[in-house]
Scaffold this active site. Structure first.
Site, mmCIF file in Angstrom:
data_model
loop_
_atom_site.group_PDB
_atom_site.id
_atom_site.type_symbol
_atom_site.label_atom_id
_atom_site.label_comp_id
_atom_site.label_asym_id
_atom_site.label_seq_id
_atom_site.Cartn_x
_atom_site.Cartn_y
_atom_site.Cartn_z
ATOM 1 N N LYS A 1 0.810 -1.230 0.000
ATOM 2 C CA LYS A 1 0.000 0.000 0.000
ATOM 3 C C LYS A 1 0.837 1.271 0.000
ATOM 4 O O LYS A 1 0.302 2.364 -0.131
ATOM 5 C CB LYS A 1 -0.858 0.045 1.280
ATOM 6 N N GLU B 1 -5.551 -3.278 -6.742
ATOM 7 C CA GLU B 1 -6.858 -3.600 -6.164
ATOM 8 C C GLU B 1 -6.738 -4.129 -4.741
ATOM 9 O O GLU B 1 -7.551 -3.823 -3.874
ATOM 10 C CB GLU B 1 -7.572 -4.617 -7.064
ATOM 11 N N VAL C 1 -6.920 -2.342 -0.895
ATOM 12 C CA VAL C 1 -8.104 -2.146 -0.040
ATOM 13 C C VAL C 1 -8.974 -3.395 -0.145
ATOM 14 O O VAL C 1 -9.415 -3.762 -1.242
ATOM 15 C CB VAL C 1 -8.924 -0.918 -0.500
ATOM 16 N N LYS D 1 -6.141 3.039 3.853
ATOM 17 C CA LYS D 1 -7.103 2.495 2.888
ATOM 18 C C LYS D 1 -8.153 3.533 2.496
ATOM 19 O O LYS D 1 -8.465 3.690 1.310
ATOM 20 C CB LYS D 1 -7.782 1.246 3.456
#
Ligand code: ADP
Ligand code: ASP
Ligand code: MG
Length: 817
Positions: A581, A608, A611, A684
């Site tokens: 992330k 993708e 999150v 997120k």
């Protein structure tokens, strides 16, 4: 009567020569044939090398000569077993080789190798091979005679690349064969003689031409070229594994393909047989049953394939003549071409923009310096007056060309070619398309040839199949699962989706392995154990060096330094798929830059799994935005770990033990503070806000922590656990309050009116979050089209298996791009 030519690859060893003899033996007794032979495989190259050594006073030329001698003797010993015959042949060969040795000694002393001497030297190859093979056949009782081509093929004096005098040659051949009744006549290829009786040769690969000249003079029914591949292939089979033989070609197609590098046929070969309408059949000595390629005057209108083949010539230089003084003034091109012709420099490709401001020509790199000197001299005057610029040379280039008679009847062929190249970041320096539209050529960088040929071949010949080349960093839990899933699905993807998925590189923080044919997924663990030491930059460098089409870098780490190299991949047109992330939740500027690079270099950047693991959350949001919907708010539970913790924590199970259990079962990060501090959820929701078009930084996400100050101040994981134990009453209070209000505790992320926040909430019964079980995630999108009843995505939002399948889905998405 037939003419058969066997190339060096067909006569490279005694085993292959025996194959040749049995092919000849299978020809019906009633039909005579002429057999043109090349030098034994590799000998012409060795002759050039030994001569260069001798002329450069390198004493090792003697050893190289001995190798050539040994090559011949080994073959003779294996072919002719009978002592007396063996000795007889060896004695004659030795005599010839002694002449060769004397010639080399001479070169050593005089220090000079003229084209004339080169011809003398090179002709030994064909003269020896044809002698040895004809003697072998005779020793086996076959009806064979040997005829020296130097008595038949008459040329000018242009040594090493002589021009054939067609009429004299034709007459000599006709004359000789008029009275020749032998079943098999063996003729050495490549060698010829000038009108003033000097030895000449027809240019590298010239044995094909010898055979064509004889076939044409005698108007035989067919010219067969026997080699080590089953015909002319859709492209060079040594560069593109999926290349396959072309069944039928027109003469013109064969000329174009061979001119542009299909080495299997020497380009001048076609003209003499074309004039007499004699078909050429290219066959494989190692596999005589294969159909081969049939070249004739039938143009391929019968075939619906527009592109028949793809060729390449490496070692090209591009010369550019440009300047304002050229516009509208005739004669520049004439002088340019005359200059090159005078220097005997062959022009391979020409392009001129309609502005007439510049002319670009492609020539062989070896001619580049001589060409520049000559052209600069020709235009000396204009250059000094600044009417034109000094000539520019670019080297390290190559030409690739697609060829087909039928291309002119199909629209969009060049579009397909160039878009496929563009998608793979193959930079095109110049383009040429003949008016016949039989050939579209592009000049590209030499280092891109392999990728370009594979890309174009895939586009035109591989039934819409696509090869994806994966480079994975991170082989922990998720990485292992992804490799398992790929292994399981490889056959299915190939068969049903025409995706050929291969893992080319694998690495973690310590090791890396590569296999450009694809790592064997049954044994990757063992291979990885013996792997080389890795580094993030080293891995990146190797991926770029391999320069494979449809390359994808997959980041399955949580490492900041790995995220820092995404830009380097994207700039090389290598797609990035990440569950890491850090890049998307780091500085907005960098997030934006990566999006821009992805667009600019046409390299997908997919994350993708950032999150909700495998849940289609980012994709759903992107689709809403792309279709013109406005997302007004997002309400979500995005932490599988926190959800697990608050689902298990109660007045009967203390908070400390619950967190320990979550960590034990693999639901938290190795450092549980990342989950419990809310930072992971904040990242997120930040990513979702950004995907919704907002310029936001992590500090803008309001984080209302449910931890105590002591928890937050803990210096280590152990200290953190101690502080959780100490502050149990604090957590019990949170639980009791929720219980009193008949609520469940959920860690919620919210996005509304351009603001984002995360924190622990008491969720009343009836709310979609109330019954959220285990490690599930849920996201509710409120939009203009979904104002009251939100669009909900819900399901397992953590775990190695689902994260791996999310990564897998991103990879497959790239295939359909
Ligand atoms: P020979 O010794 O039989 O004359 P060459 O080496 O001259 O053989 O030509 C055969 C080789 O040409 C093949 O082994 C192959 O590597 C190369 N080649 C390059 N392009 C093509 C193509 N389009 N089709 C077939 N072969 C090709
Ligand atoms: N022996 C020569 C060469 O290697 C000619 C030929 O094989 O066609 O170029
Ligand atoms: Mg050849």
């Amino acid at each position: 009567m037939k003419v058969l030519k066997f190339g060096g690859t067909s006569v490279g060893s005694a085993i292959n020569i025996n194959r040749v003899i049995s092919i000849l033996d299978s020809i019906p007794k009633t039909s005579n044939c002429i057999v043109v032979l090349s030098a034994f495989g590799g000998i012409t190259d060795k002759l050039i090398a030994v001569a260069n050594k001798a002329v450069n006073k390198d004493e090792t030329y003697k050893a190289s000569f001995e190798t050539i001698k040994k090559d011949h003797f080994v073959i003779i010993d294996e072919l002719i077993k009978e002592d007396s015959k063996n000795e007889h042949v060896k004695n004659i060969v030795l005599e010839k080789l002694t002449n060769l040795e004397q010639l080399l000694d001479g070169l050593y002393f005089i220090n000079e190798l003229s084209p004339k001497t080169t011809d003398k030297l090179l002709s030994f190859g064909e003269l020896l091979s044809s002698f040895v093979i004809s003697e072998t056949m005779k020793s086996r009782g076959l009806d064979v005679i040997l005829k020296n081509a130097q008595d038949l093929i008459i040329t000018d004096n242009n040594h090493t690349n002589a021009l054939v005098f067609q009429e004299e040659t034709e007459n000599k051949i006709k004359d000789y064969f008029k009275n020749n009744t032998a079943k098999t006549t063996i003729v050495p290829g490549f060698v010829s003689k000038s009108i003033d009786d000097e030895l000449t040769t027809l240019g590298r690969g010239g044995s094909d031409y010898t055979a064509a000249l004889i076939a044409a003079a005698l108007e035989v029914t067919e010219l067969q070229i026997w080699t080590d591949v089953s015909g002319m292939y859709t492209t060079n089979p040594k560069i593109v594994k999926q290349a396959r033989p072309i069944e039928n070609l027109s003469y013109q197609e064969a000329v174009e393909l061979s001119h542009f590098g299909a080495k299997v046929l020497y380009p001048p070969t076609v003209q003499p047989v074309l004039d007499k309408n004699i078909p050429i059949l290219i066959k494989n000595t190692m596999s005589p049953k294969d159909l081969g390629t049939y070249i004739s005057d039938e143009n391929s209108n019968g075939s619906n394939l527009a592109v028949k083949g793809i060729s390449n010539i490496n070692d090209i230089a591009l010369l550019t003549l440009q300047g304002n003084g050229m516009v509208g003034i005739p004669g520049f091109s004439k002088r340019l071409f005359e200059t090159l012709s005078y220097e005997k420099i062959n022009i391979i490709l020409i392009t001129q923009a309609s502005s007439e401001h510049s002319i670009c020509i492609g020539i062989l790199e070896k001619d580049a310096n001589a060409a520049k000197m000559a052209i600069d001299q020709t235009f000396e005057n204009e250059i000094s007056l600044h009417k034109i610029d000094p000539i520019i040379i670019e080297k390290d280039l190559a030409i690739i060309a697609i060829v087909g008679d039928n291309m002119k009847n199909h629209q969009g062929i060049s579009g397909k070619m160039f878009s496929a190249l563009g998608r793979n970041n193959v930079n095109i320096r110049a383009i040429a398309q003949g008016a016949s539209e039989r050939n579209i050529s592009a000049v590209i960088r030499k280092k891109d040839v392999k990728k370009a040929l594979n890309t174009i071949h895939e586009r035109f010949f591989e039934d819409r199949s696509k090869q994806l080349n994966l480079f994975i960093t991170g082989v922990g839990n998720v990485g292992e699962k992804l490799i398992d899933q790929i292994q399981q699905q490889q056959q299915y993807l190939k068969k049903n989706l025409k995706i050929n998925l291969r893992i080319i590189g694998l690495s973690n923080s310590r090791k890396m392995i590569f296999n450009n044919k694809g790592i064997d997924l049954n044994n990757w663990v063992a291979a990885f154990n013996f792997a080389d030491k890795s580094s993030i930059k080293g891995f990146n460098k190797k991926v770029i060096e391999l320069n494979l089409r449809n390359s994808i870098f997959v980041d399955i780490t949580a490492n900041k330094n790995v995220a820092n190299v995404y830009a380097d991949y994207l700039k090389q047109n290598i797609a990035v798929v990440a569950c890491n992330k850090i890049a998307c939740s780091g500085r907005f500027k960098n997030y934006k830059l990566l999006q821009e690079l992805s667009l600019k270099y046409n390299a997908p950047f997919l994350y993708e799994t950032n999150v909700g693991a495998g849940l289609p959350i980012i994709n759903t949001l992107n689709n809403l935005v792309a279709s013109g919907d406005k997302v007004t708010s997002i309400l979500a539970v995005l932490s599988g770990s926190l959800n697990f913790i608050f689902n298990n924590f109660s007045d009967r199970k203390n908070f400390h033990d619950t967190v320990k259990q979550a960590q034990f079962e693999g639901y938290t990060e190795p450092d549980p503070r990342i989950d419990l501090s809310g930072i992971d959820v904040a990242r997120k929701i930040l990513i979702l806000a950004r995907e919704n078009g907002l310029k936001m930084e992590i500090e803008d996400v309001q984080n209302e922590s449910f931890l105590t100050q002591d928890n937050l101040n803990a210096n280590s994981v152990d200290d953190f656990y101690d502080s959780l134990k100490k502050d149990e009453t604090h957590f019990q209070k949170l639980f009791a309050s929720a219980k009193t209000n008949n609520c469940q505790l959920k860690y919620v992320a919210e996005y509304k009116n351009g603001k984002a926040k995360v924190g622990l909430r008491e969720i009343p019964e009836g709310h979609p979050f109330f019954n959220l079980k285990g490690k599930d995630n849920i996201v509710m999108f409120y939009t203009e089209r979904y104002p009251e009843q939100p669009l909900i995505v819900k399901g397992a939002g953590a775990g190695a298996e689902v994260t791996a399948s999310g990564l897998f889905a991103d990879i497959i998405k790239i295939a359909s791009n």
